[in-house]
Design an enzyme around this catalytic site. Sequence first.
Site, PDB file in Angstrom:
ATOM      1  N   ASN A   1      54.894  36.291  24.282  1.00  0.00           N
ATOM      2  CA  ASN A   1      55.788  35.370  24.995  1.00  0.00           C
ATOM      3  C   ASN A   1      55.339  33.920  24.882  1.00  0.00           C
ATOM      4  OD1 ASN A   1      57.379  37.488  25.875  1.00  0.00           O
ATOM      5  ND2 ASN A   1      56.260  37.734  27.799  1.00  0.00           N
TER       6      ASN A   1
ATOM      7  N   CYS B   1      32.007  39.600  38.676  1.00  0.00           N
ATOM      8  CA  CYS B   1      31.704  38.289  39.271  1.00  0.00           C
ATOM      9  C   CYS B   1      30.944  38.402  40.595  1.00  0.00           C
ATOM     10  CB  CYS B   1      32.979  37.477  39.456  1.00  0.00           C
ATOM     11  SG  CYS B   1      34.289  38.334  40.354  1.00  0.00           S
TER      12      CYS B   1
ATOM     13  N   HIS C   1      32.007  33.533  45.836  1.00  0.00           N
ATOM     14  CA  HIS C   1      31.794  34.861  46.423  1.00  0.00           C
ATOM     15  C   HIS C   1      30.475  34.836  47.188  1.00  0.00           C
ATOM     16  CE1 HIS C   1      35.239  36.146  44.346  1.00  0.00           C
ATOM     17  NE2 HIS C   1      34.720  36.927  43.425  1.00  0.00           N
TER      18      HIS C   1
ATOM     19  N   ASN D   1      32.476  32.178  41.595  1.00  0.00           N
ATOM     20  CA  ASN D   1      33.014  33.339  40.887  1.00  0.00           C
ATOM     21  C   ASN D   1      33.714  33.029  39.575  1.00  0.00           C
ATOM     22  OD1 ASN D   1      34.905  32.287  42.996  1.00  0.00           O
ATOM     23  ND2 ASN D   1      36.342  33.643  41.967  1.00  0.00           N
TER      24      ASN D   1
END
Length: 361
Positions: free
Chosen positions: A40, A158, A251, A336
């Site tokens: 696409n 992560c 995180h 992260n």
Amino acid sequence: MGEKLKVGIVGGTGMVGQRFVQLLDGHPWFTVTAIAASANSAGKTYEESVQGRWKLSTPIPEGVKNIVVQDAAKVEEVTSGVDFVFCAVDMKKEEIQALEEAYAKTGTPVISNNSAHRWTPDVPMVIPEVNPQHLEVIAAQRKRLGTETGFIAVKPNCSIQSYVPALHALLDFEPTTVVASTYQAISGAGKNFADWPEMLDNVIPYIGGEEEKSEQEPLRIWGRVDDGQIVKASAPLITTQCIRVPVTDGHLATVFVSFKNKPSKEEIIARWQQYQGRAQELALPSAPKQFITYFEEENRPQTGLDRDIEQGMGVSTGRLREDSLYDYKFVGLSHNTLRGAAGGAVLIAELLKAEGYIQPK
């Protein structure tokens, strides 16, 4: 380092792909010459392909705006103009495995942000400061794939990078049991608050597949290389809970740990502050000078204040104290999408280049 290596980004229009584009802008060793995505997006310029969905606060780098996006499925076309690729695609696991192997079989190194090959026995899953020795399995992988120069190397999950480095610095005290809860940013799902208004003023106590990854991937990172394969470690025993919280990036982990040989608090902090890995020894461009930073303040690390430490490539710890059930508890934090995703993959590529695994075609 001589002439810059030519890089392709497969999956370059998504959030992690955008981070790769951002981080490689002006990189001293690498330059982006190809970007690939779904059919696409193929045929559009990169600027056109991310129109209305550029998720980063910095603008699209000028050097990539007019690169014409290629179809990621046309492997030979993409690899013809690059020395290696980063891969960050959104596809089914089996499709990713097949695609990455197809790229590697052209003689092109693949540094993957995807989870599809994290448990392939001869694919190294690397934190450069922690287990660079796992790159040894690339020789066996090349033999299996029938290529002299291609291979796949992957970045781990992560969230584990908020606590695995801190535990790794203490491995010779033999941690036996670890309980970790991670409080994970929405960018880990490839979203921001405009995409995900349900996250405002909300906490979601479930992230699909994350707890299994968080409990098992550290054991692979701490595993040994045996006969061209990585055999995971049997200890420590790790249990986790992974929770989505309303922050953009970063995180944070709360960790409880017991040891076979309990260190003192002073020994732990000294190990964290003094820890240096292969990335620091080699002075890699993206490597943090201080890998682990310990905060003495009782209210640090904080996600908003500390996720960007060392340009988002450092790991922070704090609130180390003895516990009534376990030996110690502490808090860890990592960025992260930088240390945990694109930045970590760029650091792996730098390590591979420095160690001779990636060379100009």
